[in-house]
Design an enzyme around this catalytic site. Structure first.
Site, short mmCIF file in Angstrom:
data_model
loop_
_atom_site.label_atom_id
_atom_site.label_comp_id
_atom_site.label_asym_id
_atom_site.label_seq_id
_atom_site.Cartn_x
_atom_site.Cartn_y
_atom_site.Cartn_z
N ASP A 291 44.54 34.40 40.81
CA ASP A 291 44.69 35.62 39.88
C ASP A 291 45.45 34.86 38.72
OD1 ASP A 291 44.69 37.84 38.18
OD2 ASP A 291 44.52 38.95 39.68
N GLU A 491 46.42 47.86 34.98
CA GLU A 491 47.26 47.15 36.13
C GLU A 491 48.62 47.25 35.67
OE1 GLU A 491 46.64 43.12 36.75
OE2 GLU A 491 45.87 42.66 34.67
C1 BGC Z 1 44.02 40.75 37.00
C2 BGC Z 1 42.54 40.41 37.31
C3 BGC Z 1 41.81 39.76 36.19
C4 BGC Z 1 42.82 38.56 35.41
C5 BGC Z 1 42.21 37.95 34.39
C6 BGC Z 1 44.75 39.90 36.18
O1 BGC Z 1 46.08 40.20 35.58
O2 BGC Z 1 44.58 41.16 38.37
O3 BGC Z 1 41.69 41.47 37.96
O4 BGC Z 1 40.60 39.28 36.47
O5 BGC Z 1 44.07 39.20 35.22
O6 BGC Z 1 42.48 38.90 33.26
#
Ligand code: BGC
Length: 599
Positions: A291, A491
């Site tokens: 990630d 997130e």
């Molecule tokens: C997230 C992922 C995402 C990645 C790229 C991360 O912060 O957890 O789900 O694919 O960023 O944007």
């Protein structure tokens, strides 16, 4: 132009790619290329740099033989995010990759998680929680296929989707990225999405899928993002492993490793789970990507993080930073070269990682034609694509209450009041991961239909529709539709300690009730919220999740053209004393998973 019939739809698509390499040849092709590569060239393939990291350093793609790039959350090619600007930017990056000695094409990745959601005018699908409510894997496959077509239309061949988290606690701000709290349903829907993105096998028509986030991302204590899944191995395997097994069976070509920890140990450094279980026991032949800057969390020492994560089994590392920042891609490359030279990372591990990456690139047909024809962009946001999303919306709506059969509403209604700013807010309808990382309010993208606009289209011309964002001045309506919503989030920022519908929204519903007309409440949310008086004050109550751009899917059902078929994809808690994880069966529930009235 060639017509590809797909599950009842006909998509006009330009097919620029050559036929896929015969599988018998694949390993030979990979080995052949690998044998020509220097260590620097191999390590370059293991780097995935963010678009922003390359700002002003675009020739670094050639200089460092970078194998992959991504656009993380808010890395856009232009302020207006048009499909053309994406196509141009990705094409430019690709041309730098093709200047390298071995001309190994770049693999570009993006969070196309509910449609190609970074692109203005692309169709936005319901977030996964809504797709889970459809309980219809065929439809999910079709939706993912549309996403694949729109993604390929900007020259991008890799979607960081599906998220196969089995979210156990609604406090988690990524609950809506999870199809369900049921392991079985997540496994089924995840596999369907992979089929939709990639097809039956990875080939020159596929968009590479990425099952994420391995493993236990949705099982962290108290639903804390990037937190710690505290459980024994039997529980980990039972609750969270099956979706990855199903993804591998569906042929997924990449898997993203979770930020989170298992019993205090960061997944990015967990050799047992990445190598022994995923690659060994489950036989995963694709590649593992980290990630975003996730390896940096293993320890305060970056070089040690590179060593731990690559030795644990990571094949590609997602790196947000370029020169001028700590832990940037040049540092990663230098550190890994030194680690190999010093014998701390075996050459065989590098070869294994690069072999896996090259294999996927060959399967995708990138070597024959690394560019996508711009003709594919023409279908972005097309009526055919929107029709698929509209169907997803209407099948995702869950009817929680319908006193006196208030729903469906009659089209012949004379005075209809629509209350709540969310009724006319595309951004709230779409939620996070829409054009920008955390999402936004208002007209975040073009081409969509708000619920208010959909209502205006659905009723007869003689019906008076009065819109009152604050619920004031309701003049004797025959019915009131109230739209309440969680503000957009994604997130990190979406975690909550309390999950009660806001006091303002409850007050709005109460105000609508005082009009004495039947109140139909539509809740836009990324998760169940504790409803308290809002449920009693509403004659009918619809959980609409985060439906995306196609508001007409809501009115299709409100006015009775289609029946409600959506069923809750997860439990709906009764009060805010949530247990730390849902696995606690004693938590009091308002509605059980599977609940949903039909009329
Ligand atoms: C997230 C992922 C995402 C990645 C790229 C991360 O912060 O957890 O789900 O694919 O960023 O944007």
């Amino acid at each position: 132009m060639k017509q590809i019939p797909l599950a009842g739809l006909v998509f006009a698509v330009f097919l620029p790619f050559a036929a896929p390499a015969a599988s018998a040849n694949l390993d030979a092709q990979v080995n052949d290329l690998l044998a020509k590569m220097t260590l620097e060239e191999k390590i370059g393939q293991m780097v995935q740099a963010d678009m922003k990291a390359l700002n002003g350093h675009v020739s670094d793609i050639q200089k460092y033989n970078l194998g992959s790039m991504l656009s993380g959350a808010s890395s856009d090619p232009s302020p207006d995010n048009t499909a053309g600007s994406w196509l141009n930017a990705v094409g430019t990056y690709q041309s730098w990759a093709l200047k390298t000695r071995l001309k190994i094409p770049l693999l570009y990745g993006i969070d196309a998680v509910h449609g190609h959601n970074n692109v203005a005018g692309a169709v936005i699908f319901p977030h996964n929680i809504g797709l889970g409510a459809t309980h219809d894997p065929k439809l999910v496959e079709q939706a993912a296929h549309v996403t694949a077509l729109e993604t390929a239309g900007t020259g991008i061949r890799w979607a960081f989707a599906p998220c196969v988290a089995v979210a156990q606690n609604e406090r988690w701000g990524r609950t809506y990225e999870s199809f369900s709290d049921s392991t079985r349903l997540v496994s089924e829907m995840g596999a369907a999405a992979i089929l939709g993105l990639q097809g039956k096998e990875l080939n020159s028509h596929s968009v590479l899928a990425c099952a994420k986030h391995f493993i236990g991302d949705g099982g962290t204590l108290n639903g804390i993002d990037e937190g710690d899944a505290i459980c024994d191995e039997a529980t980990l395997r039972k609750l969270y492993l099956p979706p990855f097994r199903a993804a591998i069976r569906a042929g997924v070509g990449s898997i993203m490793v979770s930020y989170s920890s298992w019993n205090g140990k960061k997944m990015s450094g967990n050799r047992y789970l990445l190598t022994d279980v995923l690659k060994g026991e489950l036989g995963f032949r694709g590649f593992l990507v980290s990630d975003y800057a996730a390896i940096d969390q293993i320890s305060p020492d970056y070089k040690r993080d590179v060593e731990t994560s690559v030795n644990a089994g990571l094949d590609m590392v997602m790196i947000p930073h370029g020169p001028g920042h700590t832990n940037n891609y040049v540092e990663f490359i230098t550190d890994l070269e030194q680690l190999v030279a010093g014998g701390r990372v075996p050459q065989s591990r590098i070869d294994d990682a690069v072999r896996r990456i090259l294999r996927v690139k060959f399967q995708l047909g990138l070597f024959e034609n690394p560019r996508t024809d711009p003709a594919l962009t023409a279908a972005i946001g097309s009526p055919e694509h929107r029709a698929v999303a509209r169907r997803c919306v209407r099948e995702s709506l869950v009817l929680l209450k319908n006193e006196n059969h208030v729903l469906p509403l009659s089209r012949h209604i004379e005075h209809l009041a629509v209350v709540g700013g969310a009724a006319d807010d595309l951004g709230m309808q779409c939620g996070g991961w829409t054009i920008s990382w955390q999402g936004g309010h208002g007209d975040v993208t073009s081409g969509g239909t708000t619920i208010l606009a959909a209502i205006r289209q659905a009723v007869l011309p003689e019906t008076q529709v009065a819109f009152s964002p604050d619920g004031n001045h309701l003049r004797d309506p025959d019915a009131v539709i109230v739209v309440v919503a969680e503000p957009p989030y994604a997130e990190m920022k979406g975690d909550r300690t309390h999950l009660v519908l806001s006091a303002e929204d409850s007050a709005l519903i109460a105000k609508a009730k005082s009009s004495a007309a039947p109140v139909v409440t539509i809740l836009l949310s990324g998760r169940p919220l504790v409803l308290n008086s809002a449920l009693e004050d509403s004659s009918a109550f619809v959980a609409a999740w985060l439906p995306g751009t196609e508001g007409l899917g809501v009115t299709d059902v409100l006015f009775g053209d289609y029946k409600f078929v959506g069923k809750l994809p997860r439990r709906w808690p009764r009060n805010d004393n949530l247990s730390s994880v849902n696995a606690d069966a004693s938590a009091p529930i308002q509605f059980a998973r599977g609940f949903g009235l039909t009329d």
